[in-house]
Motif scaffolding. Structure first.
Motif, PDB file in Angstrom:
ATOM      1  N   VAL A 175       4.371  28.811  24.304  1.00  0.00           N
ATOM      2  CA  VAL A 175       5.022  27.655  24.348  1.00  0.00           C
ATOM      3  C   VAL A 175       5.057  26.465  24.716  1.00  0.00           C
ATOM      4  CG1 VAL A 175       7.417  26.537  25.005  1.00  0.00           C
ATOM      5  CG2 VAL A 175       7.401  29.176  24.021  1.00  0.00           C
TER       6      VAL A 175
ATOM      7  N   THR B 296       8.783  27.617  17.875  1.00  0.00           N
ATOM      8  CA  THR B 296       8.275  28.736  18.676  1.00  0.00           C
ATOM      9  C   THR B 296       8.844  28.973  19.576  1.00  0.00           C
ATOM     10  OG1 THR B 296       5.692  27.683  18.449  1.00  0.00           O
ATOM     11  CG2 THR B 296       5.834  29.136  20.005  1.00  0.00           C
ATOM     12  N   ILE B 297       9.318  28.094  20.370  1.00  0.00           N
ATOM     13  CA  ILE B 297      10.403  28.223  21.579  1.00  0.00           C
ATOM     14  C   ILE B 297      11.886  29.075  21.125  1.00  0.00           C
ATOM     15  CG2 ILE B 297      12.292  27.360  22.901  1.00  0.00           C
ATOM     16  CD1 ILE B 297      11.062  25.059  23.259  1.00  0.00           C
TER      17      ILE B 297
ATOM     18  N   HIS C  93      10.697  32.321  20.852  1.00  0.00           N
ATOM     19  CA  HIS C  93       9.496  34.060  21.309  1.00  0.00           C
ATOM     20  C   HIS C  93      11.318  34.017  22.089  1.00  0.00           C
ATOM     21  CE1 HIS C  93       5.672  34.060  21.085  1.00  0.00           C
ATOM     22  NE2 HIS C  93       5.626  32.634  21.424  1.00  0.00           N
TER      23      HIS C  93
END
Length: 316
Positions: free
Chosen positions: A222, A238-239, A242
């Motif tokens: 991140v 991306t956050i 994950h």
């Protein structure tokens, strides 16, 4: 004329007294058997430490050797489970007895030998359960047919984790030598329990460390995404990805709040089907009438085990 008595005539009915061999040769043979049994059990314990033998393997070796060397009809290991004792392993029991024991655990009280052994943390013996007014599990006795029974506690640290019991189907109390040997076997059984606990703790710790590593790697990715792009949606994607992977869930979304309308709108998703995404975009997710809004207002994490079973928080 003196009355002739055959060996065993001085015992009543089927009762008999079993004693250790009186001859030196007999005593040496008995010691040799005990040493061999201890060696066999230690070998299984060693293989258990290396992962090639299980706790059940150790228990099996213990009850088989205890039954044979103590001249018992049955040997069994009971384990503490909450407020009861459950049968962990045995030798010499009938299938009917095993089924009954599985369905009728023993209460942690003084009404049985295993209860007295674990509560007092000491080896105990009942010479004849039929003559013991405090023995309450007559159902077990009728099914097993035991008369003389002895048990030794299995102690791990300061905690009693179970009891190793042996019995005879006639009134024939065990001697002091048998008491000492049973105590040794019970200690070895406790070692097996301790080994399982240590392995479980190690595996739990390893799993926790693995999760920490995954989290650190995710945070690093991140951070890299934030520093390498000026496109907010890429960072947010991306956050979310994950968050879904680390939480072990099937999908997730990140919603953006509009203060003017009081509504949340889907900004980005991960692992979510197009149909669900479309439904989310068309829904009115209001801060006052939805679970998403409630979590935002309370500034806390909310988890709904079954959304279909919860009362709806929707616009009227």
């Amino acid at each position: 004329m003196a009355e002739f008595k055959r060996p065993g005539d001085d015992t009543a009915g089927s009762e008999r007294v079993r004693s250790a061999p009186e001859s030196e040769q007999g005593r040496l043979a008995q010691v040799e058997q005990q040493l061999r049994a201890t060696s066999d059990i230690l070998d299984v314990l060693t293989r258990g430490a290396s992962g090639t033998a299980s706790r059940d393997d150790v228990f099996g070796a213990i009850v088989e050797n205890a039954r044979r060397l103590l001249d018992a009809d049955v040997a069994q290991i009971f384990l503490v489970q909450g407020d009861t004792y459950v049968l962990g392993r045995s030798s010499g029991l009938s299938p009917e007895y095993l089924d009954f024991a599985a369905q009728h655990p023993i209460a942690r009280d003084r009404g049985t030998l295993v209860g007295r052994v674990t509560l007092d943390r000491a080896v105990q013996q009942i010479d004849d359960v039929l003559a013991d007014p405090e023995y309450v599990r007559s159902d077990y006795q009728r099914l097993g047919g035991f008369r003389s029974i002895m048990g030794a506690p299995m102690i791990v640290g300061e905690q009693v984790v179970g009891s190793l019991n042996v019995w005879r189907n006639e009134v024939a109390p065990f001697d002091e030598g048998a008491k000492t040997l049973l105590t040794t076997f019970a200690g070895q059984a406790a070692l097996a329990v301790r080994h399982v606990e240590l392995v479980a703790a190690l595996e739990s710790r390893s799993a926790e460390l693995a999760r920490k590593v995954d989290q650190l790697e995710a945070l690093a990715e991140v951070g890299q995404a934030i520093s390498s792009t000026l496109v907010p949606d890429e960072v947010l994607r991306t956050i979310v990805s994950h968050a879904v992977e680390l939480s072990g869930t099937d999908g997730g979304s990140l919603m953006e709040f509009d203060e003017t309308s009081g509504l949340f709108g889907v900004r980005t998703v991960y692992g979510t089907s197009p149909d669900v995404v479309q439904a989310l975009r068309e829904a009115r997710i209001h801060i006052d009438h939805t679970w998403v809004g409630r979590a935002a207002r309370e500034r806390t994490v909310l988890q709904i085990a079954d959304l279909g079973a919860e009362p709806a928080l929707l616009d009227p």
